[in-house]
Design an enzyme around this catalytic site. Sequence first.
Site, short mmCIF file in Angstrom:
data_model
loop_
_atom_site.label_atom_id
_atom_site.label_comp_id
_atom_site.label_asym_id
_atom_site.label_seq_id
_atom_site.Cartn_x
_atom_site.Cartn_y
_atom_site.Cartn_z
N ASN A 200 0.70 -1.10 -0.03
CA ASN A 200 0.08 -0.36 0.45
C ASN A 200 1.00 1.15 0.10
O ASN A 200 1.22 1.97 0.89
CB ASN A 200 -0.71 -0.24 1.17
CG ASN A 200 -1.58 1.25 1.78
OD1 ASN A 200 -1.26 2.06 0.34
ND2 ASN A 200 -2.51 1.15 2.16
N ARG B 96 -2.82 -1.91 -3.06
CA ARG B 96 -4.16 -1.25 -2.51
C ARG B 96 -3.92 0.01 -3.55
O ARG B 96 -2.56 0.81 -4.39
CB ARG B 96 -4.41 -0.89 -1.41
CG ARG B 96 -5.34 0.18 -0.71
CD ARG B 96 -5.06 0.84 0.36
NE ARG B 96 -6.36 1.47 0.33
CZ ARG B 96 -6.55 2.69 1.31
NH1 ARG B 96 -5.52 2.77 1.89
NH2 ARG B 96 -7.60 3.20 1.29
N HIS C 148 -12.99 2.95 0.40
CA HIS C 148 -12.81 2.39 2.22
C HIS C 148 -13.87 1.34 1.48
O HIS C 148 -13.53 0.59 2.33
CB HIS C 148 -13.91 2.81 3.24
CG HIS C 148 -12.67 4.35 4.30
ND1 HIS C 148 -13.38 4.68 4.52
CD2 HIS C 148 -11.11 4.10 4.40
CE1 HIS C 148 -12.14 5.78 5.71
NE2 HIS C 148 -11.06 5.48 4.90
N ARG D 118 -8.46 10.02 21.03
CA ARG D 118 -7.80 10.17 22.66
C ARG D 118 -7.67 11.72 23.35
O ARG D 118 -8.33 11.51 23.82
CB ARG D 118 -6.86 9.78 22.48
CG ARG D 118 -7.26 7.49 22.53
CD ARG D 118 -5.44 7.30 21.81
NE ARG D 118 -5.61 8.00 20.21
CZ ARG D 118 -4.67 6.89 19.84
NH1 ARG D 118 -3.93 5.36 20.07
NH2 ARG D 118 -4.38 7.43 18.09
P1 AMP Z 1 -7.34 4.83 11.49
O1 AMP Z 1 -7.31 5.64 10.61
O2 AMP Z 1 -8.35 3.97 11.04
O3 AMP Z 1 -5.56 4.02 11.74
O4 AMP Z 1 -7.35 5.59 13.19
C1 AMP Z 1 -6.82 6.58 13.52
C2 AMP Z 1 -8.46 6.79 14.26
O5 AMP Z 1 -9.04 6.15 15.32
C3 AMP Z 1 -6.83 8.40 15.38
O6 AMP Z 1 -7.46 9.22 14.64
C4 AMP Z 1 -8.15 7.87 16.49
O7 AMP Z 1 -9.02 9.12 16.91
C5 AMP Z 1 -8.59 7.05 16.61
N1 AMP Z 1 -8.54 5.66 18.29
C6 AMP Z 1 -7.84 4.91 17.65
N2 AMP Z 1 -7.05 4.10 19.30
C7 AMP Z 1 -8.00 4.91 19.84
C8 AMP Z 1 -8.61 4.89 21.36
N3 AMP Z 1 -7.79 3.86 21.84
N4 AMP Z 1 -9.50 5.87 21.42
C9 AMP Z 1 -10.36 6.69 20.49
N5 AMP Z 1 -9.68 6.87 19.31
C10 AMP Z 1 -9.49 5.82 19.14
#
Ligand code: AMP
Length: 398
Positions: free
Chosen positions: A7, A91, A180, A285
């Site tokens: 990717n 990808r 997605h 977070r």
């Molecule tokens: P992704 O793009 O799927 O990698 O998701 C990333 C986003 O998931 C981050 O910017 C966080 O806002 C959210 N995220 C990851 N872990 C947590 C957690 N433990 N609690 C709340 N949000 C989270």
Amino acid sequence: MKVLVINCGSSSLKYQVFDMQTETVLAKGNVERIGIDGAFLKYRRGDEDTITVEAEIPNHEVAIQLVFAALTNESYGVLKSAAEIEAVGHRVVHAGEKYASSVVIDDDVMAALRECIELAPLHNPPNIVGIEAAQKLMPNVKHVAVFDTAFHQTMPDYAYMYALPYELYEQYRVRRYGFHGTSHKYVAERAAAILGRPLSELKIITCHLGNGASVTAVNCGKSVDTSMGFTPLEGLIMGTRSGDVDPAVITFIQDKEGLASEQVNNLLNKQSGVFGVSGVSSDFRSLEEASEAGNKRAALAMEMFAYRVRKYIGAYAAAMGGVDAIVFTAGLGENSPSMRQNICAGLEFLGVKPDAEKNNARGKEVDFSANGAKVHTLLVPTNEELMIARDTVALVQG
Ligand code: AMP
């Protein structure tokens, strides 16, 4: 069969090597800062500790060479030689209207990907560079392209058309594409498996909630609507993307602030979303922490986020004439019980009834609906790489 999944971003490359007999990940990692000072490769064999290798990595070809050096390393490698890789899955973000499923890459496919550059100027060029580099290093194996847009090609025209002059569609293919797709397809299939029912009988709403976020209505296994559109900017509020706004706001801001189109693009894609509203962060977070500490704008951003997802769920239940399951996935969807709870609150009228205790889970498959709930609420970790590897095997084995 061993399959390499790649990717490529403009200065990064993620990779995983699968043994597809057992569908296990032999090794995975990423290369960052390609073409920039301070480049490095991260490599992890199975569940072992991650190894970091710093090196000069001027381009994607060198990056892939470095990946192979790690994969075949005497002490921590997983392959005797690169020849053990029998196929490569790539990808690719945008296939326009050309492909509704994954394809073995040939000259026609490469030409189609180049044609789609104007639809995905940030994403398709590095995808193409990655494919060319991998083909050069592995000329004797089949390379497969798996598209983010392909799953959504089943949307009906009344869902994918914008109410703009029809000529804009004919001339420039301005329409909704959705993204997605690999993730939405994967979690919908898993949801059917968890529920023990055929996908072809189910109405599922899949919520991919990460830094980029989208919702899809999956009716009988087919995407019939999705929240992202011509680009990944439409739909949900995201980390730094606005999602839906009145288009008139854009020209208004342009006039008021004297912004060029590039600057407006940047404002909508990089400075908006929960980051723009909160002024704190794009990371949920940090928003949760700030909100708990009394930051009102952080709390507002999260409330707006949940409300927008809830509205789309309601809309897609209407689009399908019902809903059997709502699936949460990606960084936020997999890791935030409170966000899942907030999104579901107010959907009781549809038959949505999460169980707080079951919902207190992270990163594993769970049906967290309360006993007797009419609509299942599921947490399903996404696995786009496995989906790419599966499509690759299916196409290579004919
Ligand atoms: P992704 O793009 O799927 O990698 O998701 C990333 C986003 O998931 C981050 O910017 C966080 O806002 C959210 N995220 C990851 N872990 C947590 C957690 N433990 N609690 C709340 N949000 C989270």
